[in-house]
Design a protein around this motif. Sequence first.
Motif: not given
Length: 122
Positions: A52-73
């Motif tokens: 959310r926001g300008t794209g610098t605010r990223l949040y992850y669930g514990d089970s995927v942290k470090g393996r999944f990455t969200i990005s936006r175009d």
Amino acid sequence: QVHLAESGGGLVQAGGSLRLSCTTNARTLNTIALGWFRQAPGKEREFVGMIRGTGTRLYYGDSVKGRFTISRDNAQHAMYLQMNDLKPEDSAVYYCAAGAYGGRSDDDFDVWGQGTQVTVSS
């Protein structure tokens, strides 16, 4: 009204990678929260992550942290979920969702896509 559509699901072996896409007709992605959730058969919907926001605010669930990455175009009106080191327990229908502020609960989102199936074989 905002619409969302996921794509990119499929079958992959454990340890492999997939990238999911979520396209939207929302005009300005910076002003809304976009999230990923997943739901496996017989289980509750689980928070995967959000941006959310300008794209610098990223949040992850514990089970995927470090393996999944969200990005936006913003130019493509799309959000992505890069999934690496996939495990059989990652198998689920993956949904993207949009909301004003978002959060870790599906109640925090108002609009949902139809979902895309991800299956990870062992």
